[in-house]
Write a protein that holds these residues in place. Structure first.
Motif, PDB file in Angstrom:
ATOM      1  N   SER A   1      -5.652   8.565   8.621  1.00 28.04           N
ATOM      2  CA  SER A   1      -5.461   7.557   7.583  1.00 28.04           C
ATOM      3  C   SER A   1      -5.802   6.165   8.094  1.00 28.04           C
ATOM      4  O   SER A   1      -6.382   5.347   7.368  1.00 28.04           O
ATOM      5  CB  SER A   1      -4.014   7.579   7.082  1.00 28.04           C
ATOM      6  N   GLN A   2      -5.449   5.889   9.342  1.00 29.79           N
ATOM      7  CA  GLN A   2      -5.767   4.589   9.937  1.00 29.79           C
ATOM      8  C   GLN A   2      -7.272   4.342   9.916  1.00 29.79           C
ATOM      9  O   GLN A   2      -7.738   3.267   9.519  1.00 29.79           O
ATOM     10  CB  GLN A   2      -5.232   4.552  11.376  1.00 29.79           C
TER      11      GLN A   2
ATOM     12  N   PRO B   1      -0.681  18.922  -0.223  1.00 30.61           N
ATOM     13  CA  PRO B   1      -1.101  18.422   1.090  1.00 30.61           C
ATOM     14  C   PRO B   1      -2.610  18.369   1.268  1.00 30.61           C
ATOM     15  O   PRO B   1      -3.269  19.386   1.112  1.00 30.61           O
ATOM     16  CB  PRO B   1      -0.509  19.469   2.054  1.00 30.61           C
ATOM     17  N   GLY B   2      -3.185  17.169   1.574  1.00 28.34           N
ATOM     18  CA  GLY B   2      -2.690  15.810   1.747  1.00 28.34           C
ATOM     19  C   GLY B   2      -2.097  15.413   3.081  1.00 28.34           C
ATOM     20  O   GLY B   2      -1.210  16.023   3.591  1.00 28.34           O
ATOM     21  N   VAL B   3      -2.717  14.296   3.653  1.00 28.55           N
ATOM     22  CA  VAL B   3      -2.284  13.871   4.973  1.00 28.55           C
ATOM     23  C   VAL B   3      -0.861  13.331   4.958  1.00 28.55           C
ATOM     24  O   VAL B   3      -0.080  13.608   5.881  1.00 28.55           O
ATOM     25  CB  VAL B   3      -3.265  12.845   5.587  1.00 28.55           C
ATOM     26  N   ASP B   4      -0.492  12.525   3.950  1.00 25.68           N
ATOM     27  CA  ASP B   4       0.872  12.001   3.964  1.00 25.68           C
ATOM     28  C   ASP B   4       1.877  13.057   3.522  1.00 25.68           C
ATOM     29  O   ASP B   4       3.035  13.034   3.940  1.00 25.68           O
ATOM     30  CB  ASP B   4       0.999  10.707   3.156  1.00 25.68           C
TER      31      ASP B   4
ATOM     32  N   ASP C   1       5.174  -0.056  -4.740  1.00 23.46           N
ATOM     33  CA  ASP C   1       5.971  -1.241  -4.409  1.00 23.46           C
ATOM     34  C   ASP C   1       6.791  -1.014  -3.144  1.00 23.46           C
ATOM     35  O   ASP C   1       6.968  -1.933  -2.340  1.00 23.46           O
ATOM     36  CB  ASP C   1       6.922  -1.589  -5.564  1.00 23.46           C
ATOM     37  N   ALA C   2       7.292   0.202  -2.968  1.00 25.44           N
ATOM     38  CA  ALA C   2       8.072   0.537  -1.772  1.00 25.44           C
ATOM     39  C   ALA C   2       7.205   1.155  -0.682  1.00 25.44           C
ATOM     40  O   ALA C   2       7.325   0.796   0.499  1.00 25.44           O
ATOM     41  CB  ALA C   2       9.205   1.488  -2.130  1.00 25.44           C
ATOM     42  N   THR C   3       6.318   2.079  -1.052  1.00 22.25           N
ATOM     43  CA  THR C   3       5.587   2.825  -0.008  1.00 22.25           C
ATOM     44  C   THR C   3       4.580   1.955   0.731  1.00 22.25           C
ATOM     45  O   THR C   3       4.254   2.242   1.884  1.00 22.25           O
ATOM     46  CB  THR C   3       4.884   4.062  -0.587  1.00 22.25           C
ATOM     47  N   HIS C   4       4.107   0.894   0.097  1.00 27.90           N
ATOM     48  CA  HIS C   4       3.199  -0.015   0.807  1.00 27.90           C
ATOM     49  C   HIS C   4       3.912  -0.798   1.903  1.00 27.90           C
ATOM     50  O   HIS C   4       3.265  -1.437   2.731  1.00 27.90           O
ATOM     51  CB  HIS C   4       2.518  -0.973  -0.176  1.00 27.90           C
ATOM     52  N   GLN C   5       5.233  -0.738   1.917  1.00 23.29           N
ATOM     53  CA  GLN C   5       6.001  -1.368   2.992  1.00 23.29           C
ATOM     54  C   GLN C   5       6.139  -0.443   4.204  1.00 23.29           C
ATOM     55  O   GLN C   5       6.548  -0.887   5.280  1.00 23.29           O
ATOM     56  CB  GLN C   5       7.391  -1.753   2.473  1.00 23.29           C
TER      57      GLN C   5
ATOM     58  N   PRO D   1      -2.167   1.910   7.731  1.00 22.48           N
ATOM     59  CA  PRO D   1      -2.164   2.561   6.421  1.00 22.48           C
ATOM     60  C   PRO D   1      -0.748   2.825   5.931  1.00 22.48           C
ATOM     61  O   PRO D   1       0.152   3.118   6.726  1.00 22.48           O
ATOM     62  CB  PRO D   1      -2.892   3.881   6.682  1.00 22.48           C
ATOM     63  N   PRO D   2      -0.525   2.738   4.627  1.00 22.08           N
ATOM     64  CA  PRO D   2       0.775   3.147   4.088  1.00 22.08           C
ATOM     65  C   PRO D   2       0.938   4.657   4.190  1.00 22.08           C
ATOM     66  O   PRO D   2      -0.029   5.411   4.064  1.00 22.08           O
ATOM     67  CB  PRO D   2       0.720   2.687   2.628  1.00 22.08           C
ATOM     68  N   VAL D   3       2.158   5.082   4.448  1.00 22.15           N
ATOM     69  CA  VAL D   3       2.491   6.509   4.550  1.00 22.15           C
ATOM     70  C   VAL D   3       3.454   6.799   3.402  1.00 22.15           C
ATOM     71  O   VAL D   3       4.666   6.639   3.524  1.00 22.15           O
ATOM     72  CB  VAL D   3       3.089   6.841   5.930  1.00 22.15           C
TER      73      VAL D   3
END
Length: 310
Positions: free
Chosen positions: A226-227, A12-15, A193-197, A239-241
């Protein structure tokens, strides 16, 4: 309700923080341990951050173990520019009331998995795979005992976020990732590929902010940080999470589409270090032992985060 026994390995890390708030609020999980690894920030900070988040969530029942402080054969590399110098964005660090549980994360993983029935303990890995690789070295039988190993890491069609072709978690310790993927573990990889969605839009953050709980406020704060950072560095408004994705899949598998594949990791070329070669063709791959997330229901993921942080 049948509860899923789970070990969370993270940096941890924000996400990671959002993923932990999701997991801490999910009664479907029997959380056996949170194990910290050096990654986004050094392990001294990731272990402290995990304990901070545990305290905020009121989950003092979950033991936190400190783990590997460096990759298998690389120099440690951080990502403080995306997570803040202390790892948790704008959250002011504090010394949590409870310390780490005595013992090393690697031993904690081995002991907890080997003590349970085969296939009953899942892992969510949200940082470099160093702890799990070391655990597999210590006890090779672990691979057959573990349930699904849901990993945030890798990139294919999206390209990388640390180099042109590599995602940070895999790049930070590619040797560990290669060993885990070759071990026989049931690995499900949630790459870019998935998390950027799965993006923290203004409306999704505002929904969390409106819940008024400590877990929701913390998750929203991480997304706000993150934003701001993504706008400054990348130019993205939403931002992607990444890290909640493997936890969300363990709770609600239908939120993701997966494809069988074989995944190999580049470990020797500095140019393509950490590249994940994802092969979907069985005749080319020599068997398809892994699964790769190809798409995500972002609305569903954020609704789940809100539900469990309420």
């Amino acid at each position: 309700m049948n509860r899923q026994s789970l070990i969370i390995d993270c940096d941890p890390g924000v996400d990671d923080a959002v993923a932990l708030m999701l997991a801490f609020g999910a009664g479907e999980f029997e959380l056996l341990a949170v194990t910290a690894v050096g990654g986004n920030v050094p392990v001294e900070k990731t272990a402290r951050n995990a304990r901070m988040l545990r305290q905020i969530a009121g989950r003092g029942d979950v033991p936190v173990f400190a783990g590997a402080d460096r990759p298998l054969r690389r120099e440690p590399a951080g990502a403080g520019e995306f997570h803040g110098a202390e790892g948790l964005g704008d959250l002011t660090p504090f010394e949590p009331d409870a310390p780490c549980t005595e013992g090393h994360a690697v031993d904690a993983i081995v002991e907890r998995v080997m003590a349970r029935p085969e296939g009953s303990v899942a892992m969510a890995v949200m940082g470099p795979l160093t702890n799990l690789a070391l655990a597999l070295r210590r006890e090779p039988a672990l691979a057959a005992r573990l349930g699904p190993v849901a990993v945030m890491g890798g990139a294919r069609s999206e390209g990388g976020n640390i180099t042109a072709s590599a995602e940070f978690n895999i790049w930070a310790d590619p040797d560990a990732a290669a060993e885990v993927l070759a071990s026989g573990c049931d690995v499900v990889l949630f790459g870019l590929d998935a998390t950027h969605q799965v993006r923290a839009t203004e409306g999704r953050i505002a929904t969390l902010e409106g819940l008024g709980t400590a877990k929701a406020d913390t998750a929203a704060s991480m997304m706000r940080f993150s934003q701001r950072i993504e706008r400054e560095i990348v130019g993205w408004d939403a931002p992607p999470v990444h890290d909640p994705c493997p936890v969300a899949w363990l709770l609600r598998p239908g939120l993701f589409e997966l494809a069988s594949c074989r995944i190999q990791v580049e470990t020797e070329s500095e140019l393509t270090r950490g590249h994940t070669a994802v092969e979907f063709r069985e005749e080319m791959g020599g068997g398809l032992p892994h699964r790769w997330a190809t798409s995500a229901d972002a609305d569903g993921v954020f609704a789940l985060i809100a539900e469990k942080c309420a």
